[in-house]
Design an enzyme around this catalytic site. Structure first.
Site, short mmCIF file in Angstrom:
data_model
loop_
_atom_site.label_atom_id
_atom_site.label_comp_id
_atom_site.label_asym_id
_atom_site.label_seq_id
_atom_site.Cartn_x
_atom_site.Cartn_y
_atom_site.Cartn_z
N THR A 162 0.82 -1.21 0.00
CA THR A 162 0.00 0.00 0.00
C THR A 162 0.86 1.26 0.00
OG1 THR A 162 -1.55 1.28 1.35
CG2 THR A 162 -0.25 -0.34 2.51
N SER A 196 -1.49 3.07 10.52
CA SER A 196 -2.43 2.17 11.21
C SER A 196 -1.72 0.83 11.36
CB SER A 196 -3.72 1.97 10.40
OG SER A 196 -3.46 1.13 9.28
N TYR A 228 -2.78 -1.89 10.33
CA TYR A 228 -2.90 -2.52 9.01
C TYR A 228 -1.75 -2.08 8.11
CZ TYR A 228 -3.86 -2.34 4.09
OH TYR A 228 -3.69 -2.40 2.73
N HIS A 229 -1.56 -0.74 8.01
CA HIS A 229 -0.51 -0.25 7.11
C HIS A 229 0.87 -0.71 7.57
CE1 HIS A 229 -3.77 2.63 5.89
NE2 HIS A 229 -3.21 2.49 4.70
N LYS A 280 1.77 -4.15 6.40
CA LYS A 280 2.25 -4.17 5.00
C LYS A 280 3.72 -3.77 4.93
CE LYS A 280 -1.67 -5.02 2.76
NZ LYS A 280 -1.86 -6.03 1.72
#
Ligand code: USQ
Length: 389
Positions: A144, A179, A181-182, A185
């Protein structure tokens, strides 16, 4: 080519399968329906109705005249990953099977850990299975643009030349995600880079921006729609703005709304993903592609949706800035490079305004479903209030 799509039931996976089959590739897919389950948990559902997988596959076969070999299972389970790698023997694998929502990862420790473990472990399983069973496979991994964050300098495509105390080196561009989530990644990218150094695996790591849209040129004809999420956990900015206008809710830029992100249409996302497949990196290369069309501020997108909605429907839409549930810069410099895909032949397919008008028309057919989801659209997941045990 024989292509395996991990996460074939998802927003991009289902769309990509149609693009690749149309281009003559043999497509296999895996999914454990995680997104379907978790979307239900927050009281939501895809606004575009999507049938069960068995029906999806039958529809696919009827329209395209070709089967998709489907495996139900979890790619965070190493046995499952090894089994499908062995059975398919793919030339390329797309890894689109990670937990993809920043807000979901910020609900609390349980969701944060689930995101970290399933995302990082699935990528670890993938690199080990590739090395052991299929070392020539091309891994195309969805990362991302959010891995870079919003630094006060230009963002390169993956690597930066650094001069420090009289010495020079090329290093990974600093990552500064916003976040759990980020960050998961970012950890994936580090692990992919190291797997490439260890075993010379061929890897494309894609830094993708926010994707929007209801259809692609294949879906317009096949009518085999992909999912479309609009709730505060699973929906993303532009898609949510369109749905908010249709549901009769205000369009919600968070905070001051000057935060900028790279965006691209669903059509362009699958175009770029298929370019990555057809123009692979060299043997043993790890390459990073920044994948987006243009960057916009959230305010600009809100204005664009308001104007388009009023033009298409003749009804009024309202923009309302709400308290930002996230911890993020709301005014910042943003200038990321995105040349490599263009050099490989990517040309953006459309124009933002037209794309948005098109989305409005598609979603007006499901206005009732947008209205029914009103209670899960406004933001409730606040980064600072993320709960522990
Ligand atoms: N935003 C609003 N109002 C909303 C929703 C979002 O102002 O109603 C703002 C957010 O504060 C943020 C920006 O829009 O500044 C983007 O948020 P988003 O929810 O559209 O996207 P994000 O959480 O960053 O994640 C999405 C996908 C993720 C993908 C990422 C690409 O869910 O899978 O990796 O976009 S990127 O943003 O480039 O990192």
């Amino acid at each position: 080519m024989r292509v395996l799509i991990l996460g074939i039931d998802g927003y991009i996976g289902w769309t990509l399968a149609q693009r690749l089959v149309s281009k003559g590739h043999d497509v296999y897919g895996a999914d454990n329906f995680f997104t379907r389950r978790r979307v239900k948990e927050v009281g939501s559902e895809s606004v575009l109705p999507i049938p069960q997988m068995s029906k999806r596959l039958t529809g696919f076969k009827d329209f395209y005249g070709k089967d998709v070999g489907f495996f139900r299972g979890n790619v965070a389970d190493p046995k499952f990953m090894y089994r499908i790698m062995e059975q398919v023997g793919p030339d390329a694998i797309y890894h689109l099977a990670e937990q993809r929502s920043a807000p979901y990862s910020m609900i609390g420790l349980k969701q944060a850990n689930e995101t970290m473990v399933s995302n990082i472990v699935s990528t670890m399983n993938l690199v080990y299975a590739s090395k052991d069973l299929n070392p020539d496979v091309h891994i195309i991994k969805l990362g991302t643009m959010g891995e870079y964050g919003t630094p006060n300098i230009d963002i390169t495509e993956g690597f930066i030349e650094v001069e420090f105390r009289g010495r020079k080196d090329t290093m990974p561009f600093p990552r500064n995600a916003g976040s759990w989530y980020h960050w998961s990644k970012v950890h994936d990218s580090n692990n992919l880079m190291f797997a490439n150094r260890l075993w010379k695996l061929k890897i494309t790591d894609i830094m993708q921006g926010v994707v929007y849209g209801t259809a692609t040129k294949e879906i317009e004809v096949s009518r085999l729609f992909t999912r479309f999420d609009i709730d505060e956990v699973w929906g993303t900015a532009l898609n949510r703005f369109v749905a908010q206008a249709i549901a009769g809710l205000p369009i919600t830029p968070y905070g001051r709304g000057n935060q900028k992100r790279g965006f691209l249409s669903l059509e362009d996302s699958v175009t770029c993903l298929s370019i990555a497949l057809e123009k692979p990196p060299g043997e043993g290369e790890y390459r990073i592609l920044n994948q987006f069309d243009q960057y916009y501020s959230v305010n600009f997108l809100a204005e664009t949706v308001k104007e388009a909605y009023e033009k298409v429907t003749g009804m009024k839409a309202e923009i309302k800035h709400v308290e930002n549930p996230r911890v993020e810069a709301e005014d910042h410099y943003y200038n990321p490079d995105h040349r490599k895909l263009q050099e490989l032949g990517y040309r953006p397919s459309g124009e933002l305004k037209k794309d948005v008008e098109r989305m409005i028309s598609d979603l007006m057919d499901h206005r009732e479903r947008c209205v029914n989801l009103r209670s899960v659209i406004m933001p409730k997941t606040f980064w600072k209030r993320s709960s522990g045990i």
